[in-house]
Scaffold this motif. Sequence first.
Motif, short mmCIF file in Angstrom:
data_model
loop_
_atom_site.label_atom_id
_atom_site.label_comp_id
_atom_site.label_asym_id
_atom_site.label_seq_id
_atom_site.Cartn_x
_atom_site.Cartn_y
_atom_site.Cartn_z
N LYS A 1 22.48 64.92 89.14
CA LYS A 1 22.58 66.36 89.37
C LYS A 1 22.13 66.76 90.78
O LYS A 1 22.14 67.95 91.10
CB LYS A 1 21.76 67.13 88.34
N TRP A 2 21.72 65.83 91.59
CA TRP A 2 21.25 66.14 92.94
C TRP A 2 22.42 66.25 93.90
O TRP A 2 23.35 65.44 93.86
CB TRP A 2 20.31 65.06 93.44
N ARG A 3 22.37 67.25 94.78
CA ARG A 3 23.27 67.34 95.93
C ARG A 3 22.39 67.50 97.16
O ARG A 3 21.60 68.45 97.24
CB ARG A 3 24.26 68.50 95.79
N ILE A 4 22.51 66.59 98.08
CA ILE A 4 21.58 66.47 99.19
C ILE A 4 22.25 66.89 100.49
O ILE A 4 23.24 66.28 100.91
CB ILE A 4 21.04 65.03 99.30
N PHE A 5 21.72 67.92 101.10
CA PHE A 5 22.24 68.47 102.34
C PHE A 5 21.25 68.16 103.47
O PHE A 5 20.20 67.56 103.25
CB PHE A 5 22.41 69.99 102.21
N PHE A 6 21.61 68.58 104.68
CA PHE A 6 20.76 68.32 105.83
C PHE A 6 20.47 69.62 106.57
O PHE A 6 21.38 70.39 106.86
CB PHE A 6 21.40 67.29 106.75
N CYS A 7 19.18 69.85 106.83
CA CYS A 7 18.77 71.06 107.54
C CYS A 7 19.28 71.04 108.98
O CYS A 7 19.55 72.09 109.56
CB CYS A 7 17.25 71.19 107.52
N ASP A 8 19.38 69.86 109.54
CA ASP A 8 20.04 69.66 110.81
C ASP A 8 20.48 68.21 110.87
O ASP A 8 20.09 67.39 110.03
CB ASP A 8 19.13 70.03 112.00
N SER B 1 30.53 75.68 101.61
CA SER B 1 31.21 76.72 100.82
C SER B 1 31.71 76.18 99.48
O SER B 1 32.02 76.97 98.58
CB SER B 1 32.36 77.31 101.62
N VAL B 2 31.78 74.87 99.33
CA VAL B 2 32.13 74.29 98.03
C VAL B 2 31.01 74.52 97.02
O VAL B 2 31.25 74.66 95.82
CB VAL B 2 32.42 72.78 98.18
N PHE B 3 29.77 74.60 97.51
CA PHE B 3 28.60 74.67 96.64
C PHE B 3 27.94 76.04 96.61
O PHE B 3 27.09 76.29 95.75
CB PHE B 3 27.57 73.63 97.09
N PHE B 4 28.31 76.91 97.54
CA PHE B 4 27.70 78.22 97.62
C PHE B 4 28.81 79.27 97.75
O PHE B 4 29.82 79.03 98.40
CB PHE B 4 26.76 78.34 98.83
N PRO C 1 24.05 81.00 101.77
CA PRO C 1 23.66 79.90 100.88
C PRO C 1 22.20 80.06 100.46
O PRO C 1 21.35 80.44 101.27
CB PRO C 1 23.84 78.66 101.75
N ARG C 2 21.93 79.78 99.21
CA ARG C 2 20.56 79.83 98.71
C ARG C 2 20.19 78.45 98.15
O ARG C 2 20.51 78.13 97.00
CB ARG C 2 20.40 80.91 97.66
#
Length: 251
Positions: free
Chosen positions: A72-79, A131-134, A140-141
């Motif tokens: 269930k994790w989706r991992i993004f990058f702050c930069d 935009s796929v996830f938010f 985005p939150r």
Amino acid sequence: MFSCYGNLSCGKEDIRVVKDEDDLIRELSRIVEDKANIAIQKDELFKIGLSGGSLTKFLSIGLPKIETDWSKWRIFFCDERVVPTECADSTYGMYKSALIGTVPITEDQFIKIDPNLTAEEAARDYIQKLSVFFPPDSLPRFHMLLLGMGPDGHTCSLFPGHRLLEETSVWVAPITDSPKPPASRITLTFPVVNNAECIVFAMAGSAKAVMVKRILKVKEQLPAGRVNPTNGKLVWLLDDEAARLIKDIVP
């Protein structure tokens, strides 16, 4: 269980001091585990943004020990640095090496940039991926953002005195003149950062102490000091050495 909706008012610093780096890794892992499981129960996915630097070490040690539904994790990058994944400067590359095969996650769970694009193109492409996830019509939150702080007070790729500090029109911005190499990067902007449910700064060591004091005690408006969630919680997790100059303000 840790909640990003505790007794503190939104945006107020929750300063937590632990003995040493080992304790910091354990506490950070506990916070992430609790928030992940709350988010999965509430929203079915856990959307977390990671930073590089020492956080990579903390998480590579701590995350394999937590209990969670990793699928269930989706991992993004702050930069992220606009470099090939195989390059030592790639934040995704560092986490890929540290975590895949160690915890049950796949490459597809990382929402990563396209390193073959220019910084400008990569930023636009990353917005499309977000935009796929938010929802596209609101900021985005993220459930959680894990941030670091450089010796100049920068966080993400938002550097002191840089024009991107005032960027409000896009979720993700390119930077091609980073004062810290590599020069070409993409970064979340402050409106997105400050819209997160929970933000955690985690740092250890005496080298962090002066800047921690400048941000938390002197209240200098350096980039890290401008992290102020509008409707969420901000946690500063420090070891004794990083907190040695602010002991008089720690609850």
